[in-house]
Design a protein around this motif. Sequence first.
Motif, PDB file in Angstrom:
ATOM      1  N   ASN A  31       0.847  -1.186   0.000  1.00 44.60           N
ATOM      2  CA  ASN A  31       0.000   0.000   0.000  1.00 44.60           C
ATOM      3  C   ASN A  31       0.886   1.242   0.000  1.00 44.60           C
ATOM      4  N   ARG A  32       0.273   2.411   0.013  1.00 39.27           N
ATOM      5  CA  ARG A  32       1.058   3.638  -0.115  1.00 39.27           C
ATOM      6  C   ARG A  32       1.893   3.940   1.117  1.00 39.27           C
ATOM      7  N   LEU A  33       1.579   3.299   2.242  1.00 37.29           N
ATOM      8  CA  LEU A  33       2.374   3.479   3.456  1.00 37.29           C
ATOM      9  C   LEU A  33       3.547   2.508   3.527  1.00 37.29           C
ATOM     10  N   GLY A  34       3.635   1.591   2.569  1.00 39.34           N
ATOM     11  CA  GLY A  34       4.749   0.655   2.529  1.00 39.34           C
ATOM     12  C   GLY A  34       4.465  -0.691   3.154  1.00 39.34           C
ATOM     13  N   LYS A  35       3.230  -0.931   3.570  1.00 40.71           N
ATOM     14  CA  LYS A  35       2.883  -2.225   4.168  1.00 40.71           C
ATOM     15  C   LYS A  35       2.534  -3.236   3.086  1.00 40.71           C
ATOM     16  N   ILE A  36       2.834  -4.494   3.359  1.00 39.61           N
ATOM     17  CA  ILE A  36       2.501  -5.572   2.430  1.00 39.61           C
ATOM     18  C   ILE A  36       1.009  -5.853   2.531  1.00 39.61           C
ATOM     19  N   LEU A  37       0.353  -5.951   1.399  1.00 39.00           N
ATOM     20  CA  LEU A  37      -1.088  -6.211   1.372  1.00 39.00           C
ATOM     21  C   LEU A  37      -1.371  -7.644   1.823  1.00 39.00           C
ATOM     22  N   PRO A  38      -2.539  -7.902   2.425  1.00 37.42           N
ATOM     23  CA  PRO A  38      -2.876  -9.255   2.865  1.00 37.42           C
ATOM     24  C   PRO A  38      -3.187 -10.186   1.691  1.00 37.42           C
ATOM     25  N   LYS A  39      -3.238 -11.447   2.002  1.00 41.92           N
ATOM     26  CA  LYS A  39      -3.454 -12.490   0.985  1.00 41.92           C
ATOM     27  C   LYS A  39      -4.757 -12.319   0.240  1.00 41.92           C
ATOM     28  N   ARG A  40      -5.806 -11.881   0.929  1.00 40.46           N
ATOM     29  CA  ARG A  40      -7.104 -11.712   0.262  1.00 40.46           C
ATOM     30  C   ARG A  40      -7.067 -10.570  -0.743  1.00 40.46           C
ATOM     31  N   ALA A  41      -6.176  -9.605  -0.560  1.00 39.53           N
ATOM     32  CA  ALA A  41      -6.069  -8.482  -1.487  1.00 39.53           C
ATOM     33  C   ALA A  41      -5.114  -8.790  -2.637  1.00 39.53           C
ATOM     34  N   THR A  42      -4.043  -9.541  -2.367  1.00 45.80           N
ATOM     35  CA  THR A  42      -3.068  -9.854  -3.416  1.00 45.80           C
ATOM     36  C   THR A  42      -3.527 -11.000  -4.294  1.00 45.80           C
ATOM     37  N   ARG A  43      -4.448 -11.812  -3.785  1.00 47.47           N
ATOM     38  CA  ARG A  43      -4.981 -12.972  -4.499  1.00 47.47           C
ATOM     39  C   ARG A  43      -3.895 -13.992  -4.823  1.00 47.47           C
ATOM     40  N   LEU A  44      -2.965 -14.173  -3.878  1.00 50.56           N
ATOM     41  CA  LEU A  44      -1.926 -15.183  -4.015  1.00 50.56           C
ATOM     42  C   LEU A  44      -2.229 -16.335  -3.058  1.00 50.56           C
ATOM     43  N   CYS A  45      -1.699 -17.511  -3.373  1.00 46.71           N
ATOM     44  CA  CYS A  45      -1.864 -18.639  -2.458  1.00 46.71           C
ATOM     45  C   CYS A  45      -0.926 -18.424  -1.262  1.00 46.71           C
ATOM     46  N   ALA A  46      -1.072 -19.214  -0.226  1.00 47.06           N
ATOM     47  CA  ALA A  46      -0.300 -19.033   1.005  1.00 47.06           C
ATOM     48  C   ALA A  46       1.205 -19.180   0.745  1.00 47.06           C
ATOM     49  N   LYS A  47       1.567 -20.137  -0.067  1.00 46.65           N
ATOM     50  CA  LYS A  47       2.980 -20.371  -0.376  1.00 46.65           C
ATOM     51  C   LYS A  47       3.605 -19.146  -1.041  1.00 46.65           C
ATOM     52  N   HIS A  48       2.912 -18.593  -2.016  1.00 45.42           N
ATOM     53  CA  HIS A  48       3.471 -17.458  -2.743  1.00 45.42           C
ATOM     54  C   HIS A  48       3.323 -16.148  -1.973  1.00 45.42           C
ATOM     55  N   GLN A  49       2.380 -16.063  -1.039  1.00 47.71           N
ATOM     56  CA  GLN A  49       2.296 -14.883  -0.179  1.00 47.71           C
ATOM     57  C   GLN A  49       3.517 -14.832   0.739  1.00 47.71           C
ATOM     58  N   ARG A  50       3.944 -15.978   1.241  1.00 43.97           N
ATOM     59  CA  ARG A  50       5.165 -16.023   2.054  1.00 43.97           C
ATOM     60  C   ARG A  50       6.380 -15.678   1.212  1.00 43.97           C
ATOM     61  N   GLN A  51       6.423 -16.171  -0.024  1.00 40.59           N
ATOM     62  CA  GLN A  51       7.528 -15.847  -0.925  1.00 40.59           C
ATOM     63  C   GLN A  51       7.542 -14.350  -1.231  1.00 40.59           C
ATOM     64  N   LEU A  52       6.374 -13.754  -1.428  1.00 45.60           N
ATOM     65  CA  LEU A  52       6.269 -12.320  -1.679  1.00 45.60           C
ATOM     66  C   LEU A  52       6.847 -11.531  -0.508  1.00 45.60           C
ATOM     67  N   ALA A  53       6.486 -11.894   0.715  1.00 49.18           N
ATOM     68  CA  ALA A  53       6.992 -11.195   1.895  1.00 49.18           C
ATOM     69  C   ALA A  53       8.509 -11.326   1.989  1.00 49.18           C
ATOM     70  N   ARG A  54       9.028 -12.493   1.663  1.00 44.58           N
ATOM     71  CA  ARG A  54      10.479 -12.722   1.692  1.00 44.58           C
ATOM     72  C   ARG A  54      11.193 -11.863   0.652  1.00 44.58           C
ATOM     73  N   GLU A  55      10.632 -11.784  -0.556  1.00 47.72           N
ATOM     74  CA  GLU A  55      11.250 -11.011  -1.627  1.00 47.72           C
ATOM     75  C   GLU A  55      11.176  -9.506  -1.343  1.00 47.72           C
ATOM     76  N   ILE A  56      10.069  -9.038  -0.767  1.00 47.73           N
ATOM     77  CA  ILE A  56       9.957  -7.628  -0.406  1.00 47.73           C
ATOM     78  C   ILE A  56      10.968  -7.294   0.686  1.00 47.73           C
ATOM     79  N   ASP A  57      11.143  -8.191   1.652  1.00 41.57           N
ATOM     80  CA  ASP A  57      12.110  -7.969   2.722  1.00 41.57           C
ATOM     81  C   ASP A  57      13.530  -7.900   2.165  1.00 41.57           C
ATOM     82  N   ARG A  58      13.854  -8.764   1.240  1.00 43.70           N
ATOM     83  CA  ARG A  58      15.182  -8.731   0.611  1.00 43.70           C
ATOM     84  C   ARG A  58      15.399  -7.430  -0.143  1.00 43.70           C
TER      85      ARG A  58
END
Length: 71
Positions: A31-58
């Motif tokens: 979002n515009r504040l820099g927070k990662i959007l939740p799974k229901r908003a990104t429409r990713l499965c649980a596995k790829h939502q965790r991967q997304l968080a890892r890649e954003i952190d990197r």
Amino acid sequence: MFYKRRRVCRVCEGTIELDYKKPEGLKQYMNRLGKILPKRATRLCAKHQRQLAREIDRSRKLALLPYIGER
């Protein structure tokens, strides 16, 4: 009778790729504040939502993405 359409993960389909070296692709999941959007908003499965968080952190650690967005 109505049927709920099953949502399919875009990464599982192969239409997008999550990579920390491509911050412009990861910005759409924040979002515009820099927070990662939740799974229901990104429409990713649980596995790829965790991967997304890892890649954003990197990407944040390499200063490609901000920790805090614009207010």
